[in-house]
Enzyme design. Structure first.
Site, PDB file in Angstrom:
ATOM      1  N   GLN B  88       3.011   2.670  -6.145  1.00  0.00           N
ATOM      2  CA  GLN B  88       3.148   1.330  -5.577  1.00  0.00           C
ATOM      3  C   GLN B  88       4.496   0.707  -5.909  1.00  0.00           C
ATOM      4  OE1 GLN B  88      -0.298  -0.854  -6.960  1.00  0.00           O
ATOM      5  NE2 GLN B  88      -1.727   0.452  -5.859  1.00  0.00           N
ATOM      6  N   HIS B 152       0.177  -1.468  -9.724  1.00  0.00           N
ATOM      7  CA  HIS B 152       0.027  -2.859 -10.179  1.00  0.00           C
ATOM      8  C   HIS B 152       1.312  -3.392 -10.831  1.00  0.00           C
ATOM      9  CE1 HIS B 152      -4.687  -2.495 -10.386  1.00  0.00           C
ATOM     10  NE2 HIS B 152      -4.166  -2.123  -9.214  1.00  0.00           N
ATOM     11  N   GLU B 245      -7.963 -13.226  -5.247  1.00  0.00           N
ATOM     12  CA  GLU B 245      -7.974 -14.652  -5.588  1.00  0.00           C
ATOM     13  C   GLU B 245      -6.727 -15.377  -5.107  1.00  0.00           C
ATOM     14  OE1 GLU B 245      -8.239 -14.894  -9.848  1.00  0.00           O
ATOM     15  OE2 GLU B 245     -10.291 -14.109  -9.917  1.00  0.00           O
TER      16      GLU B 245
END
Lengths: 135, 374
Positions: B88, B152, B245
């Site tokens: 990523q 991440h 979120e």
């Protein structure tokens, strides 16, 4: 010089990008507005596609698996790499492959079943597997 | 010879075709068109605007480009930063100095190799737009401790109205680090524009704590925007399976990961003790189950398109759409999902100075939404 010109012309007149008709993602949410959408880009019939890895990647993996399985965590199969993909494909018994079982049993993708959302993509994957998962 | 060269240049420029309408949508009496501005690149992670017609964007593989939004022509910027493009990671966010005319700096976030490990870094360089070249890249922060994982990383950049820079860092797959003040992972960090630590940061006097920390308990925050109307910082983050979120960010606040979450492990089991709220930990103002995988967050305050006004726009990777929700009451409110028909993993979403909405995709395209004249 004519050769150069021909090469450039050839490069610039390649076939347009392939677009695939899909059913929009559905999940539990309440829409605020009634939105009427009209797609203007061309669509093609998947059944006309050659059954090879590149087309499987475009039709099946790119829109359903890429967020986790394209060059991502090292412990997951990389579906954007043919060799990595083949670690979850059993060419001798393709419909017993981990890849096929995971998708057909609805274990992945995590938020929907591919067969109900994109049956044409599943059919294409199955046909490719049956042909021995060619590159 | 000159004719051949001119023909060749003309044809090459057509590789980036002029904006093309690809989709239309109608909401009540308002009609909108989505135009494809450019095509043919790899994952476009971020975009930012110098002006209505000139933007800069990052390609995850490590390149920075200039975009003419009227013609769709793309120009490669010379001397990009050296990044570690794997998993990523790669070249991630891009931001333009708030006072660019006097201080012509470009900021980027990227994944950086540190020995055999890797981490998230924030860097900046002066750019010469005439020469289309960067000068020398300077790392302002290299997140510590580096990790062996390749996911991440975060990371997004936002500026407030007091010459501060906010920079998000993901927990790198090491969830407990999000709760540790001794690590940059899983945090929103706050710096001065030159990379120094503001003297009023909340943990500058806390022994052992990373002094750049502004808030903590984040998983993989990949959307951020500062709302200049209300002087409020918002951050969106990826949950595990479910539990994405949007959070209203306040200094020293703990946003809970991995102690509380509305998501579940990918195995289907609970995360930790399976709690979604706990005393001393903040609740999101919005959460998504199932996940939409938000990779960007825009607070739209422009008057240009009233359909978007006073709403959040989030680029969704997993469910492949542009998520639009009201800022007020977003927790219980409905949401609109746009561009589903394009089947694109949407990376970044930004508003141009005049208020047109642009979004970028993993397929290397940039799109623009504008209202159709009646």
């Amino acid at each position: 010089m004519r050769i150069l010109l021909l090469l450039i012309l050839a490069a610039c007149t390649q076939a347009p990008p392939v677009y695939v008709s899909r059913i929009p993602a559905q999940s539990e949410y309440m829409a605020c507005h009634d939105i009427q959408t009209e797609l203007l880009i061309p669509q093609i019939d998947i059944s006309g596609l050659e059954k090879n890895y590149q087309n499987v990647k475009e039709v099946v993996f790119k829109n359903n698996c890429a967020s986790c399985h394209f060059g991502s965590d090292s412990y997951l199969p990389h579906l954007d790499d043919y060799n990595s993909l083949m670690t979850v494909v059993n060419v001798n018994d393709p419909l017993e492959s981990k890849l096929w079982l995971t998708l057909s049993e609805g274990k992945m993708p995590p938020s929907y079943t591919l067969d109900s959302r994109e049956p044409e993509a599943m059919a294409f994957l199955k046909a490719w597997l049956k042909e021995g998962a060619p590159l | 010879m000159k004719i051949y060269i001119l023909i060749a240049l003309s044809l090459l420029s057509q590789a980036f075709a002029a904006p093309t309408a690809v989709s239309k949508f109608k909401v009540e009496n308002d009609s909108f068109v989505i135009e494809k501005i450019t095509d043919g690149l790899a994952t476009i992670w971020a975009i930012e605007f110098f002006s209505e017609t000139k933007a800069i964007f990052t390609e995850k593989s490590g390149q920075l480009y200039l975009l003419d939004t009227e013609s769709g022509v793309v120009r490669t910027l010379k001397n990009p930063p050296v990044v570690y493009d794997s998993g990523q990671g790669g070249l991630l966010d891009v931001a333009i100095h708030p006072n660019f005319s006097k201080e012509p700096y470009i900021y980027v976030t990227y994944s950086k190799k540190v020995g055999s490990l890797q981490t998230t870094a924030l860097a900046r360089s002066r750019v010469n737009l005439q020469d289309e070249s960067f000068e020398k890249w300077e790392d302002l922060l290299i997140a510590r401790p580096a990790q062996s994982t390749a996911h991440h990383y975060g990371s997004r950049i936002a500026f407030d109205n007091k010459d501060h820079l906010f920079f998000t860092v993901g927990e790198r797959g090491q969830a407990p680090l999000a709760q540790s003040l001794k690590a940059h992972m899983g945090k929103v960090l706050r710096l001065n524009l030159d990379g120094t630590i503001p003297s009023d940061n909340p943990y500058v006097a806390t022994a052992g704590a990373m002094k750049e920390i502004w808030s903590y308990g984040h998983r993989n925050p990949q959307g951020i925007d500062f709302d200049f109307k209300t002087n409020t910082l918002y951050v969106s983050e990826h949950g595990p399976m479910g539990g994405d979120e949007i959070n209203l960010i306040d200094k020293t606040k703990n946003y809970g990961w991995p102690e509380i979450t509305y998501g579940r492990e990918y195995s289907g089991g609970p995360v930790g003790r399976g709690e979604s709220e706990r005393e001393g930990m903040e609740q999101p103002i919005k959460y998504y189950v199932p996940s939409i995988a938000p990779n960007s967050l825009l607070v739209y305050r422009s008057n240009k398109m009233k359909f978007f006004k006073d709403r959040f726009l989030l680029g969704a990777l997993a469910l492949q759409h542009l998520n639009v929700i009201d800022i007020k009451n977003c927790k219980t409110a409905c949401e609109d999902r746009l561009a589903l028909d394009l089947n694109e993993r949407i990376r970044d979403v930004k508003a141009s100075p005049e208020g047109l909405v642009y979004f970028t995709t993993d397929s290397g395209r940039i799109y623009r939404i504008k209202e159709q004249t009646k």
